[in-house]
Motif scaffolding. Structure first.
Motif, PDB file in Angstrom:
ATOM      1  N   ALA A 121       0.835  -1.201   0.000  1.00  0.00           N
ATOM      2  CA  ALA A 121       0.000   0.000   0.000  1.00  0.00           C
ATOM      3  C   ALA A 121       0.873   1.256   0.000  1.00  0.00           C
ATOM      4  CB  ALA A 121      -0.923  -0.005   1.214  1.00  0.00           C
ATOM      5  N   GLY A 122       1.956   1.231   0.773  1.00  0.00           N
ATOM      6  CA  GLY A 122       2.884   2.357   0.759  1.00  0.00           C
ATOM      7  C   GLY A 122       3.530   2.545  -0.603  1.00  0.00           C
ATOM      8  N   ALA A 123       3.902   1.437  -1.251  1.00  0.00           N
ATOM      9  CA  ALA A 123       4.492   1.519  -2.589  1.00  0.00           C
ATOM     10  C   ALA A 123       3.489   2.084  -3.586  1.00  0.00           C
ATOM     11  CB  ALA A 123       4.965   0.137  -3.025  1.00  0.00           C
ATOM     12  N   ALA A 124       2.221   1.691  -3.453  1.00  0.00           N
ATOM     13  CA  ALA A 124       1.180   2.159  -4.368  1.00  0.00           C
ATOM     14  C   ALA A 124       1.046   3.675  -4.306  1.00  0.00           C
ATOM     15  CB  ALA A 124      -0.148   1.492  -4.030  1.00  0.00           C
ATOM     16  N   TRP A 125       1.001   4.226  -3.086  1.00  0.00           N
ATOM     17  CA  TRP A 125       0.814   5.666  -2.963  1.00  0.00           C
ATOM     18  C   TRP A 125       2.088   6.436  -3.278  1.00  0.00           C
ATOM     19  CZ3 TRP A 125      -3.492   8.003  -3.438  1.00  0.00           C
ATOM     20  CH2 TRP A 125      -4.672   7.338  -3.116  1.00  0.00           C
ATOM     21  N   ALA A 126       3.250   5.839  -3.060  1.00  0.00           N
ATOM     22  CA  ALA A 126       4.486   6.498  -3.481  1.00  0.00           C
ATOM     23  C   ALA A 126       4.513   6.656  -4.998  1.00  0.00           C
ATOM     24  CB  ALA A 126       5.698   5.695  -2.999  1.00  0.00           C
ATOM     25  N   LEU A 127       4.123   5.601  -5.711  1.00  0.00           N
ATOM     26  CA  LEU A 127       4.034   5.694  -7.174  1.00  0.00           C
ATOM     27  C   LEU A 127       2.972   6.698  -7.589  1.00  0.00           C
ATOM     28  CD1 LEU A 127       4.334   1.959  -8.301  1.00  0.00           C
ATOM     29  CD2 LEU A 127       5.936   3.809  -8.781  1.00  0.00           C
ATOM     30  N   GLY A 128       1.837   6.678  -6.889  1.00  0.00           N
ATOM     31  CA  GLY A 128       0.762   7.608  -7.218  1.00  0.00           C
ATOM     32  C   GLY A 128       1.195   9.059  -7.081  1.00  0.00           C
ATOM     33  N   PHE A 129       1.857   9.397  -5.988  1.00  0.00           N
ATOM     34  CA  PHE A 129       2.316  10.767  -5.793  1.00  0.00           C
ATOM     35  C   PHE A 129       3.392  11.138  -6.814  1.00  0.00           C
ATOM     36  CE2 PHE A 129       0.678  10.380  -1.326  1.00  0.00           C
ATOM     37  CZ  PHE A 129      -0.252  11.401  -1.448  1.00  0.00           C
ATOM     38  N   ALA A 130       4.217  10.177  -7.211  1.00  0.00           N
ATOM     39  CA  ALA A 130       5.220  10.446  -8.247  1.00  0.00           C
ATOM     40  C   ALA A 130       4.537  10.828  -9.561  1.00  0.00           C
ATOM     41  CB  ALA A 130       6.115   9.222  -8.438  1.00  0.00           C
ATOM     42  N   VAL A 131       3.454  10.132  -9.902  1.00  0.00           N
ATOM     43  CA  VAL A 131       2.702  10.452 -11.119  1.00  0.00           C
ATOM     44  C   VAL A 131       2.069  11.840 -11.006  1.00  0.00           C
ATOM     45  CG1 VAL A 131       0.698   9.813 -12.513  1.00  0.00           C
ATOM     46  CG2 VAL A 131       2.269   8.053 -11.719  1.00  0.00           C
ATOM     47  N   VAL A 132       1.507  12.152  -9.840  1.00  0.00           N
ATOM     48  CA  VAL A 132       0.897  13.476  -9.637  1.00  0.00           C
ATOM     49  C   VAL A 132       1.926  14.581  -9.869  1.00  0.00           C
ATOM     50  CG1 VAL A 132      -0.142  15.025  -7.947  1.00  0.00           C
ATOM     51  CG2 VAL A 132      -0.888  12.647  -8.066  1.00  0.00           C
ATOM     52  N   ILE A 133       3.098  14.439  -9.279  1.00  0.00           N
ATOM     53  CA  ILE A 133       4.133  15.460  -9.432  1.00  0.00           C
ATOM     54  C   ILE A 133       4.616  15.539 -10.877  1.00  0.00           C
ATOM     55  CG2 ILE A 133       6.487  16.102  -8.761  1.00  0.00           C
ATOM     56  CD1 ILE A 133       5.902  14.900  -6.013  1.00  0.00           C
ATOM     57  N   ALA A 134       4.765  14.385 -11.522  1.00  0.00           N
ATOM     58  CA  ALA A 134       5.261  14.372 -12.897  1.00  0.00           C
ATOM     59  C   ALA A 134       4.296  15.052 -13.861  1.00  0.00           C
ATOM     60  CB  ALA A 134       5.518  12.927 -13.342  1.00  0.00           C
TER      61      ALA A 134
END
Length: 222
Positions: A121-134
Motif C-alpha cells: 500500500a505504501g508503494a502504491a501511494w508512493a508511485l501515485g504521488f510520483a505520477v501526480v508530481i510528474a
C-alpha cells in the motif's frame, strides 16, 4: 504417547487399567495445535514488523522534510520512485523468504500477508504521488487530472497487491484509492455536479457488497 503412558505407569502415577485411555489423551494433547502462547508470539512478531516499518518511514520523512522544498520536480519524483522500489523490494523479500505466494496463503502466515499488504500500500501511494508530481504543470496548478492519474496508478498497484496478498488491509488500500479516483475524476469532468460523486460512491458500495457476498473480496485462508 505410549512411552509417556508407560513411564507414568512404571512410576506408579497411573493405574495400569486406565493406560489405554490415558494414551489417547496424551496423543491428542501432543497433536493439538499451538495455543495462546504461539498466537501471542506471532502477534508480537507482527507488531515488531509494523514498528520497524514505521521507524523506516519516519526516518525517510525526517530526512527529506527539511530538504523537500528545495528539491526540483525530477528529484522529488526520484525520491518517491526510490521509496516505492524499497517498499516493493521489501515485500518481494518477505514473500520469497516465506516460501512464495502460495506458501503465504495458509492462516498461519497471516502475519506476513498483513505486513506485506501494508508495504505494498505504501508503494502504491508512493508511485501515485510520483505520477501526480510528474504530470502537474506547476505546484499550484488547479488541474485535477494529475490527481486522477496518480490515484489511478495507486488503485492499479493496490489491486495487484490484493491479488498477490489478499488481506483486509489490502482491501482498505483499494477502497481508499477508488474513493480518491472517483472524487478527482468527477471534479475534473463535472466540477459543478457534486451529487454525481455521491451516486458513484453508492454504486461503488453496492459493487463492493456484491464482491463480498460472492467471496471475491476475502482474506486468504478465510
Amino acid at each position: 504417547a505410549h512411552r509417556v503412558t508407560s513411564a507414568l505407569i512404571d512410576a506408579g502415577l497411573l493405574d495400569p487399567a486406565r493406560g489405554s485411555a490415558a494414551e489417547v489423551v496424551v496423543a491428542t494433547a501432543i497433536a493439538a495445535p499451538p495455543g495462546e502462547t504461539s498466537r501471542l508470539g506471532r502477534r508480537v512478531a507482527e507488531i515488531a514488523g509494523y514498528v520497524g516499518g514505521v521507524f523506516i518511514v519516519g526516518a525517510v520523512l525526517v530526512f527529506f522534510s527539511g530538504s523537500w522544498d528545495s528539491l526540483d520536480r525530477a528529484a522529488r519524483i526520484a525520491v518517491l520512485l526510490v521509496a516505492a522500489g524499497v517498499l516493493g523490494g521489501t515485500t518481494a523479500a518477505l514473500v520469497v523468504s516465506g516460501g512464495g505466494v502460495r506458501a503465504l496463503r495458509p492462516p498461519r502466515e497471516a502475519v506476513r500477508r498483513r505486513l506485506g499488504s501494508v508495504l505494498l500500500a505504501g508503494a502504491a501511494w508512493a508511485l501515485g504521488f510520483a505520477v501526480v508530481i510528474a504530470l502537474s504543470p506547476t505546484p499550484s496548478s488547479d488541474s485535477e487530472w494529475p490527481l486522477v492519474a496518480g490515484s489511478g496508478m495507486a488503485l492499479l498497484v493496490a489491486v495487484a497487491g490484493y491479488l498477490l496478498l489478499p488481506t483486509v488491509l489490502s482491501q482498505l488500500g483499494v477502497a481508499i484509492a477508488a474513493v480518491v479516483v472517483i472524487a478527482a475524476g468527477v471534479s475534473a469532468v463535472a466540477p459543478d455536479r457534486p451529487t454525481v460523486i455521491g451516486v458513484l460512491y453508492l454504486v461503488l458500495g453496492l459493487a463492493w457488497l456484491w464482491l463480498a457476498e460472492t467471496r471475491t473480496w476475502r482474506e486468504a485462508g478465510a
